[in-house]
Design a protein around this motif. Structure first.
Motif, PDB file in Angstrom:
ATOM      1  N   LEU A  68       0.821  -1.213   0.000  1.00  0.00           N
ATOM      2  CA  LEU A  68       0.000   0.000   0.000  1.00  0.00           C
ATOM      3  C   LEU A  68       0.855   1.263   0.000  1.00  0.00           C
ATOM      4  N   THR A  69       1.920   1.292   0.808  1.00  0.00           N
ATOM      5  CA  THR A  69       2.775   2.484   0.840  1.00  0.00           C
ATOM      6  C   THR A  69       3.537   2.651  -0.474  1.00  0.00           C
ATOM      7  N   THR A  70       3.902   1.535  -1.102  1.00  0.00           N
ATOM      8  CA  THR A  70       4.586   1.626  -2.395  1.00  0.00           C
ATOM      9  C   THR A  70       3.649   2.174  -3.466  1.00  0.00           C
ATOM     10  N   VAL A  71       2.413   1.689  -3.490  1.00  0.00           N
ATOM     11  CA  VAL A  71       1.435   2.192  -4.456  1.00  0.00           C
ATOM     12  C   VAL A  71       1.189   3.679  -4.225  1.00  0.00           C
ATOM     13  N   ARG A  72       1.068   4.085  -2.972  1.00  0.00           N
ATOM     14  CA  ARG A  72       0.852   5.506  -2.655  1.00  0.00           C
ATOM     15  C   ARG A  72       2.026   6.338  -3.137  1.00  0.00           C
ATOM     16  N   SER A  73       3.251   5.828  -2.948  1.00  0.00           N
ATOM     17  CA  SER A  73       4.435   6.569  -3.383  1.00  0.00           C
ATOM     18  C   SER A  73       4.449   6.741  -4.897  1.00  0.00           C
ATOM     19  N   LEU A  74       4.030   5.693  -5.614  1.00  0.00           N
ATOM     20  CA  LEU A  74       4.000   5.782  -7.070  1.00  0.00           C
ATOM     21  C   LEU A  74       2.930   6.756  -7.546  1.00  0.00           C
ATOM     22  N   VAL A  75       1.763   6.696  -6.902  1.00  0.00           N
ATOM     23  CA  VAL A  75       0.661   7.574  -7.301  1.00  0.00           C
ATOM     24  C   VAL A  75       1.011   9.038  -7.030  1.00  0.00           C
ATOM     25  N   MET A  76       1.624   9.298  -5.874  1.00  0.00           N
ATOM     26  CA  MET A  76       1.974  10.666  -5.504  1.00  0.00           C
ATOM     27  C   MET A  76       3.239  11.152  -6.212  1.00  0.00           C
ATOM     28  N   ASP A  77       3.936  10.224  -6.907  1.00  0.00           N
ATOM     29  CA  ASP A  77       5.144  10.575  -7.655  1.00  0.00           C
ATOM     30  C   ASP A  77       6.172  11.268  -6.760  1.00  0.00           C
ATOM     31  N   PHE A  78       6.542  10.543  -5.691  1.00  0.00           N
ATOM     32  CA  PHE A  78       7.515  11.112  -4.760  1.00  0.00           C
ATOM     33  C   PHE A  78       8.929  11.135  -5.340  1.00  0.00           C
ATOM     34  N   GLY A  79       9.172  10.354  -6.390  1.00  0.00           N
ATOM     35  CA  GLY A  79      10.514  10.277  -6.935  1.00  0.00           C
ATOM     36  C   GLY A  79      11.405   9.381  -6.081  1.00  0.00           C
ATOM     37  N   LEU A  80      12.610   9.139  -6.595  1.00  0.00           N
ATOM     38  CA  LEU A  80      13.580   8.301  -5.874  1.00  0.00           C
ATOM     39  C   LEU A  80      12.950   6.985  -5.410  1.00  0.00           C
ATOM     40  N   GLN A  81      12.216   6.333  -6.309  1.00  0.00           N
ATOM     41  CA  GLN A  81      11.435   5.156  -5.916  1.00  0.00           C
ATOM     42  C   GLN A  81      12.326   4.002  -5.429  1.00  0.00           C
ATOM     43  N   PHE A  82      13.468   3.819  -6.080  1.00  0.00           N
ATOM     44  CA  PHE A  82      14.344   2.725  -5.664  1.00  0.00           C
ATOM     45  C   PHE A  82      14.859   2.950  -4.243  1.00  0.00           C
ATOM     46  N   GLU A  83      15.352   4.183  -3.992  1.00  0.00           N
ATOM     47  CA  GLU A  83      15.876   4.487  -2.656  1.00  0.00           C
ATOM     48  C   GLU A  83      14.781   4.350  -1.597  1.00  0.00           C
ATOM     49  N   LEU A  84      13.591   4.815  -1.922  1.00  0.00           N
ATOM     50  CA  LEU A  84      12.479   4.678  -0.977  1.00  0.00           C
ATOM     51  C   LEU A  84      12.081   3.212  -0.801  1.00  0.00           C
ATOM     52  N   GLY A  85      12.147   2.443  -1.909  1.00  0.00           N
ATOM     53  CA  GLY A  85      11.682   1.061  -1.865  1.00  0.00           C
ATOM     54  C   GLY A  85      12.505   0.184  -0.947  1.00  0.00           C
ATOM     55  N   TRP A  86      13.856   0.244  -1.073  1.00  0.00           N
ATOM     56  CA  TRP A  86      14.638  -0.648  -0.219  1.00  0.00           C
ATOM     57  C   TRP A  86      14.597  -0.201   1.235  1.00  0.00           C
ATOM     58  N   ARG A  87      14.438   1.086   1.471  1.00  0.00           N
ATOM     59  CA  ARG A  87      14.281   1.541   2.862  1.00  0.00           C
ATOM     60  C   ARG A  87      12.930   1.085   3.439  1.00  0.00           C
ATOM     61  N   ARG A  88      11.896   1.144   2.598  1.00  0.00           N
ATOM     62  CA  ARG A  88      10.579   0.682   3.026  1.00  0.00           C
ATOM     63  C   ARG A  88      10.610  -0.822   3.344  1.00  0.00           C
ATOM     64  N   LEU A  89      11.364  -1.559   2.524  1.00  0.00           N
ATOM     65  CA  LEU A  89      11.503  -2.999   2.765  1.00  0.00           C
ATOM     66  C   LEU A  89      12.232  -3.253   4.084  1.00  0.00           C
ATOM     67  N   LEU A  90      13.229  -2.443   4.385  1.00  0.00           N
ATOM     68  CA  LEU A  90      13.962  -2.584   5.648  1.00  0.00           C
ATOM     69  C   LEU A  90      13.047  -2.317   6.839  1.00  0.00           C
TER      70      LEU A  90
END
Length: 409
Positions: free
Chosen positions: A36-58
């Protein structure tokens, strides 16, 4: 031989939800959060998706680990009242949520500046942070329409201790309600496990009670039989028939070796039950050598059918007592079995005098014992009819047909 009436059942282990189920529920919860947080990040176009993604996974992995800590604490309340479980969840989830919020803050701390920097670069702005942590943006200054040196504008002051705790609590409260939702799921799973365990215990108690009832009814047969045979043996000794008395003693010994070889509450094959009754009638044949005639009719395909042990004993004994003993002529006792519509039908009949006219007829101790044992073993799914018929007396048993599985070596 074990006595089930004295056996003590082993204590049941503590009833709890399996670790696999608990871990699965945690993974599902945090995987849903991650998606859900990943989908929200994509929809809101926060940018830096890779950096956000691995931190979110952590953060997700840390969330699973800290939720495991919460589970270990809640396990201490598994057998407590529901209100205490809920209170424990409300209290214990709070520090765990703060811990998850702290991990989230540390992991994403440098991403706030990185996102602002990316936004500034998109619009050709210069964003910087001084040593104190204040955020500035450098804007080109104009004087009389001509550009001059750039001007720094403060857009956000350095984070204070109050700002840190506000951000931490904001994240922690979101995770707090997430943990409460998981705790509710865990309590629901626990209630289901405890309900199934309670049902299993109830079934075990019912089985133990039925076994005790069957054992009690089975033990009623032995003293009754022993009393009659000892009376017969005493009569032979007193009348000087020592040879016949000795044969009776030997036959009684074989009878008891055969009957005591099996568990009192266990089912036996119909062949073994017929053999046991043959031994009993051999004993009685010593008393009535010229009057007692025995007929056994057991089809080969029913030899392995299962019946309660010694279930026919009171019926055969009644035929000897009420059909053979009172008369001086030959009396035939017939024990037969057949199959009808997937049910086992066993009959014990004789051509004795039956019930004299005017004599009340009912279920005595022997017949009542057989009926009660059948009901305890098979429930209401039985048929039991006993009474006089033209030319004698007949008892018929109808029970479900079950056979012992053949062994394959």
């Amino acid at each position: 031989m074990n006595d089930p009436t004295n056996a003590v059942a082993p204590a049941d282990p503590a009833v709890t939800v399996s670790f696999r189920t608990v871990l699965f529920s945690m993974v599902v919860l945090w995987a849903t959060y991650f998606i859900l947080t990943t989908v929200r990040s994509l929809v809101m176009d926060f940018g830096l998706q890779f950096e956000l993604g691995w931190r979110r996974l952590l953060v997700t992995v840390a969330g699973i680990a800290l939720t495991m800590v919460l589970w270990l604490l809640l396990r201490l309340f598994d057998n407590r009242p529901l209100w205490l479980k809920i209170s424990a969840a409300i209290v214990l989830a709070l520090p765990v949520a703060v811990g998850i919020g702290q991990v989230n803050y540390i992991v994403f701390k440098d991403m706030e500046f990185a996102q602002r920097q990316a936004y500034a670069e998109r619009y050709n702005l210069n964003l910087r942070r001084d040593e104190s942590g204040n955020f500035f943006i450098d804007l080109p200054a104009r004087s009389g329409g001509a550009p001059t040196d750039s001007q720094s504008v403060l857009i956000e002051q350095a984070e204070t201790s109050g700002d840190f705790w506000r951000k931490l609590l904001d994240v922690a409260l979101g995770r707090y309600f997430l943990l409460l939702a998981w705790a509710s799921t865990y309590f629901a799973l626990l209630a289901g496990v405890q309900a199934r365990a309670s049902q299993r215990r109830e079934e075990q108690f019912r089985s133990a009670a039925k076994a005790a009832e069957l054992l009690s009814l089975r033990y009623q047969v032995n003293p009754h039989f022993l009393f009659n045979t000892l009376n017969s043996l005493s009569a032979l000794v007193m009348t000087g028939k020592a040879d016949r008395a000795e044969r009776m003693i030997q036959t009684i010994s074989r009878f008891y070796r055969h009957s005591l070889a099996t568990e009192p509450t266990a089912d036996v094959s119909l062949r073994d039950e017929f053999d046991l009754q043959k031994l009993y009638l051999d004993i009685e044949a010593v008393r009535f050598p010229t009057r007692l005639v025995c007929v056994f009719d057991l089809p080969d395909d029913l030899a392995e059918a299962r019946v309660p042990g010694m279930i026919l004993q009171p019926l055969v004994e009644n035929s000897v007592k009420y059909a053979v003993s009172p008369v001086s002529r030959k009396v035939t006792i017939t024990v037969a079995a057949r199959e009808e519509f997937d049910r086992l039908v066993i009959t014990v009949s004789d051509d004795g005098p039956g019930v004299p006219p005017g004599t009340p007829h009912g279920f005595g101790i022997g017949l009542a014992n057989v009926r009660d044992r059948l009901e305890a073993r098979f429930g209401a799914d039985i048929g039991f009819v006993s009474g006089p018929v033209p030319g004698g007396y007949r008892t018929e048993i109808r029970i479900p047909l079950t056979k012992m599985m053949a062994r394959h070596d």
